[in-house]
Motif scaffolding. Structure first.
Motif, PDB file in Angstrom:
ATOM      1  N   LEU A 172       0.851  -1.208  -0.115  1.00 31.23           N
ATOM      2  CA  LEU A 172       0.030   0.018  -0.138  1.00 31.23           C
ATOM      3  C   LEU A 172       0.925   1.169   0.038  1.00 31.23           C
ATOM      4  CD1 LEU A 172      -3.198  -0.537   2.326  1.00 31.23           C
ATOM      5  CD2 LEU A 172      -3.118  -0.549  -0.091  1.00 31.23           C
ATOM      6  N   GLY A 173       1.837   1.377   0.617  1.00 32.68           N
ATOM      7  CA  GLY A 173       2.937   2.431   0.771  1.00 32.68           C
ATOM      8  C   GLY A 173       3.239   2.702  -0.736  1.00 32.68           C
ATOM      9  N   LEU A 174       3.578   1.490  -1.511  1.00 36.48           N
ATOM     10  CA  LEU A 174       4.224   1.972  -2.639  1.00 36.48           C
ATOM     11  C   LEU A 174       3.217   2.561  -3.736  1.00 36.48           C
ATOM     12  CD1 LEU A 174       6.329  -1.593  -3.517  1.00 36.48           C
ATOM     13  CD2 LEU A 174       7.163   0.696  -3.033  1.00 36.48           C
ATOM     14  N   LEU A 175       2.285   2.074  -3.585  1.00 38.97           N
ATOM     15  CA  LEU A 175       0.962   2.415  -4.419  1.00 38.97           C
ATOM     16  C   LEU A 175       0.657   3.995  -3.965  1.00 38.97           C
ATOM     17  CD1 LEU A 175      -0.198   1.804  -7.114  1.00 38.97           C
ATOM     18  CD2 LEU A 175      -2.355   1.106  -5.602  1.00 38.97           C
ATOM     19  N   ASN A 176       0.918   4.270  -2.656  1.00 42.51           N
ATOM     20  CA  ASN A 176       0.526   5.486  -1.985  1.00 42.51           C
ATOM     21  C   ASN A 176       1.726   6.672  -2.770  1.00 42.51           C
ATOM     22  OD1 ASN A 176      -1.425   7.216  -0.131  1.00 42.51           O
ATOM     23  ND2 ASN A 176       0.781   7.486   0.746  1.00 42.51           N
ATOM     24  N   GLN A 205       9.404  10.871   2.080  1.00 40.93           N
ATOM     25  CA  GLN A 205       9.387   9.761   2.842  1.00 40.93           C
ATOM     26  C   GLN A 205       7.986   9.376   3.339  1.00 40.93           C
ATOM     27  OE1 GLN A 205      12.348   7.976   1.904  1.00 40.93           O
ATOM     28  NE2 GLN A 205      11.366   6.729   3.515  1.00 40.93           N
ATOM     29  N   ALA A 206       7.445  10.416   3.957  1.00 43.52           N
ATOM     30  CA  ALA A 206       6.150  10.176   4.333  1.00 43.52           C
ATOM     31  C   ALA A 206       5.201   9.476   3.027  1.00 43.52           C
ATOM     32  CB  ALA A 206       5.420  11.336   4.952  1.00 43.52           C
ATOM     33  N   THR A 207       5.309   9.766   2.250  1.00 46.35           N
ATOM     34  CA  THR A 207       4.593   9.174   1.060  1.00 46.35           C
ATOM     35  C   THR A 207       4.357   7.590   0.927  1.00 46.35           C
ATOM     36  OG1 THR A 207       5.856   9.335  -0.943  1.00 46.35           O
ATOM     37  CG2 THR A 207       4.444  11.405  -0.331  1.00 46.35           C
TER      38      THR A 207
END
Length: 166
Positions: free
Chosen positions: A61-65, A84-86
């Motif tokens: 999910l973090g990668l797609l975000n 980094q927060a993204t």
């Protein structure tokens, strides 16, 4: 091959055979990678999709975000102050929320790109005071960025539930 492995294999889709000019080739490959990573994340089980199986903390999910923010920054002119927060989806975000936001960003980016015919022209920006790369550079960068993270997603998804392929 075990039945679990066979069940989790997706048909591998080859790169596109795109049009004959440079912009069609670049956009074709970018759209191919965009669809690949969205499909890799969509349908992954929760909470594993947001849980990291690697020391860096990277998760599906973090990668797609992150890629949503990159699309919006590159093609829509959004300002990102903490890259980094993204790499972390908000705890309240469902997988469907993150996938839908990514697909919306891609649609909006493509709307901008549909009006671009000169690869040497700058990416149109809603704020002309901010410098913009040319379309060729932006498309090439997005292919590199999306391809890199699609490769990460391939490995992470296999670690999550054994699913492989595009």
């Amino acid at each position: 091959m075990s039945s679990t492995t066979r069940r989790n294999r997706r048909r591998d889709i080859p790169p596109p055979r795109t049009g004959g000019n440079e912009i069609e080739v670049l956009r074709g490959f970018l759209d191919y990678l965009r669809a690949s990573i969205a499909a890799k994340v969509d349908g992954a089980p929760e909470p594993q999709a947001r849980t990291s199986a690697v020391p860096s903390g990277t998760n599906l999910l973090g990668l797609l975000n992150h890629l949503t923010f990159v699309e919006r920054s590159m093609f829509l002119g959004d300002d990102v102050t903490d890259w980094q927060a993204t790499f972390h989806a908000a705890p309240a975000d469902s997988m469907a929320d993150v996938v839908a936001r990514y697909r919306d960003a891609v649609t909006r980016a493509n709307d901008v790109l549909d009006g671009c015919t000169d690869l040497g022209a700058p990416v149109p920006r809603p704020r002309p005071d901010r410098p913009a790369p040319n379309i060729r550079w932006a498309l090439t960068h997005m292919i590199e960025e999306t391809g890199r993270h699609a490769g990460h997603a391939d490995i992470l998804r296999e670690l999550v539930d054994g699913t492989t392929g595009r």
